[in-house]
Design a protein around this motif. Structure first.
Motif, PDB file in Angstrom:
ATOM      1  N   SER A  75      24.174  62.173  15.887  1.00  0.00           N
ATOM      2  CA  SER A  75      24.423  60.697  16.474  1.00  0.00           C
ATOM      3  C   SER A  75      25.687  60.276  15.990  1.00  0.00           C
ATOM      4  CB  SER A  75      23.331  59.703  15.713  1.00  0.00           C
ATOM      5  OG  SER A  75      23.787  58.418  15.988  1.00  0.00           O
ATOM      6  N   GLU A  76      26.253  60.434  14.564  1.00  0.00           N
ATOM      7  CA  GLU A  76      27.517  60.215  13.989  1.00  0.00           C
ATOM      8  C   GLU A  76      28.150  61.249  13.162  1.00  0.00           C
ATOM      9  OE1 GLU A  76      28.432  55.817  12.129  1.00  0.00           O
ATOM     10  OE2 GLU A  76      26.539  56.294  12.283  1.00  0.00           O
ATOM     11  N   LYS A  91      31.174  59.069  17.267  1.00  0.00           N
ATOM     12  CA  LYS A  91      29.816  58.533  17.335  1.00  0.00           C
ATOM     13  C   LYS A  91      29.432  58.948  18.747  1.00  0.00           C
ATOM     14  CE  LYS A  91      26.989  54.232  16.923  1.00  0.00           C
ATOM     15  NZ  LYS A  91      25.970  55.123  16.099  1.00  0.00           N
ATOM     16  N   TYR A  92      28.099  59.308  18.917  1.00  0.00           N
ATOM     17  CA  TYR A  92      27.509  59.718  20.203  1.00  0.00           C
ATOM     18  C   TYR A  92      26.231  58.896  20.735  1.00  0.00           C
ATOM     19  CZ  TYR A  92      29.889  63.745  18.492  1.00  0.00           C
ATOM     20  OH  TYR A  92      30.975  64.785  18.142  1.00  0.00           O
ATOM     21  N   TYR A  93      26.021  58.889  22.100  1.00  0.00           N
ATOM     22  CA  TYR A  93      24.893  58.305  22.665  1.00  0.00           C
ATOM     23  C   TYR A  93      23.598  59.256  22.416  1.00  0.00           C
ATOM     24  CZ  TYR A  93      27.743  55.194  25.395  1.00  0.00           C
ATOM     25  OH  TYR A  93      28.477  54.099  25.656  1.00  0.00           O
ATOM     26  N   ASP A  94      22.637  58.787  22.617  1.00  0.00           N
ATOM     27  CA  ASP A  94      21.192  59.542  22.208  1.00  0.00           C
ATOM     28  C   ASP A  94      21.206  61.025  23.181  1.00  0.00           C
ATOM     29  OD1 ASP A  94      20.400  57.615  20.450  1.00  0.00           O
ATOM     30  OD2 ASP A  94      18.789  56.667  22.019  1.00  0.00           O
ATOM     31  N   ASN A  95      21.887  60.880  24.227  1.00  0.00           N
ATOM     32  CA  ASN A  95      21.857  62.195  25.182  1.00  0.00           C
ATOM     33  C   ASN A  95      23.006  62.995  24.682  1.00  0.00           C
ATOM     34  OD1 ASN A  95      24.355  61.022  25.993  1.00  0.00           O
ATOM     35  ND2 ASN A  95      23.783  60.758  28.185  1.00  0.00           N
ATOM     36  N   MET A  99      30.568  58.494  22.541  1.00  0.00           N
ATOM     37  CA  MET A  99      30.517  57.247  22.406  1.00  0.00           C
ATOM     38  C   MET A  99      31.835  56.758  21.855  1.00  0.00           C
ATOM     39  SD  MET A  99      28.260  54.082  20.797  1.00  0.00           S
ATOM     40  CE  MET A  99      26.721  54.582  21.496  1.00  0.00           C
ATOM     41  N   TYR A 115      36.531  54.173  23.049  1.00  0.00           N
ATOM     42  CA  TYR A 115      35.082  53.987  23.473  1.00  0.00           C
ATOM     43  C   TYR A 115      34.726  54.348  24.697  1.00  0.00           C
ATOM     44  CZ  TYR A 115      30.657  50.947  23.256  1.00  0.00           C
ATOM     45  OH  TYR A 115      29.509  50.466  23.263  1.00  0.00           O
ATOM     46  N   TYR A 117      31.996  55.087  28.201  1.00  0.00           N
ATOM     47  CA  TYR A 117      30.459  54.875  28.622  1.00  0.00           C
ATOM     48  C   TYR A 117      29.835  56.160  28.530  1.00  0.00           C
ATOM     49  CZ  TYR A 117      32.159  50.585  31.088  1.00  0.00           C
ATOM     50  OH  TYR A 117      32.812  49.410  31.516  1.00  0.00           O
ATOM     51  N   SER A 118      28.601  55.956  28.618  1.00  0.00           N
ATOM     52  CA  SER A 118      27.619  57.345  28.622  1.00  0.00           C
ATOM     53  C   SER A 118      28.181  58.432  29.548  1.00  0.00           C
ATOM     54  CB  SER A 118      26.206  57.067  28.535  1.00  0.00           C
ATOM     55  OG  SER A 118      25.880  56.180  29.865  1.00  0.00           O
ATOM     56  N   LYS A 123      35.869  53.302  28.404  1.00  0.00           N
ATOM     57  CA  LYS A 123      35.317  52.044  28.447  1.00  0.00           C
ATOM     58  C   LYS A 123      36.438  51.016  27.742  1.00  0.00           C
ATOM     59  CE  LYS A 123      31.544  48.554  27.281  1.00  0.00           C
ATOM     60  NZ  LYS A 123      30.239  48.742  26.815  1.00  0.00           N
TER      61      LYS A 123
END
Length: 168
Positions: A75-76, A91-95, A99, A115, A117-118, A123
């Protein structure tokens, strides 16, 4: 409770900590009464790995990695030198998709910041100096088209009166 050795009332060697229910919650080594090497922390709910931290002489030194419970997807990731955030931060998204990609210098965001988007499209992107946004920051929509551009005055980032103030 725990399993571990004491010498002269001080922890030495490998220690394993358990919850009240008897589940493994942490393990690592002590050297000269201080955490040393890799420490692992586990969820008291399902036993999954939730955090690893590198210690040197009782201080964070190396990589700290946060995991998503159950899946153990990273996750991080934060890098430390002598207890201070220093270097690349991810830092990462749940998938598992990225991120945020950033950099720390002396515990403050410093340098390029992106930053996502998933779906992997950028972004927002810009730069930090000593924890403050500087220069041109761009924001994009989910398809990658430029949405807005903001400028942050670089000369004033050290002035506490102007910290965080956007000057256009």
């Amino acid at each position: 409770s725990y399993n571990g050795q004491f010498k002269d009332n001080e922890p030495v060697g490998e220690f394993i900590y358990y919850s009240v229910e008897g589940k493994l919650i942490a393990k690592g080594h002590y050297h000269n009464r201080k955490k040393d090497g890799v420490w692992q922390y586990f969820s008291d709910k399902d036993g999954s790995l939730i955090l690893t931290e590198d210690y040197k002489n009782g201080v964070l030194d190396g990589k700290a990695i946060v995991y998503i419970p159950i899946t153990e997807i990273v996750s991080e990731e934060t890098n430390y030198i002598n207890g201070i955030k220093q270097g690349e931060y991810l830092k990462y998204y749940d998938n598992g998709a990225l991120m945020v990609k950033a950099n720390y210098k002396n515990d403050a965001l410093d340098g390029d910041y992106v930053y996502y988007y998933s779906n992997g499209v950028v972004k927002e992107e810009g730069r930090f100096a000593e924890g403050t946004k500087i220069g041109e920051w761009k924001t994009y929509d989910i398809e990658g088209y430029l949405f807005s551009t903001d400028s942050y005055e670089e000369e004033n980032y050290n002035d506490p009166e102007l910290k965080g103030v956007e000057l256009n």
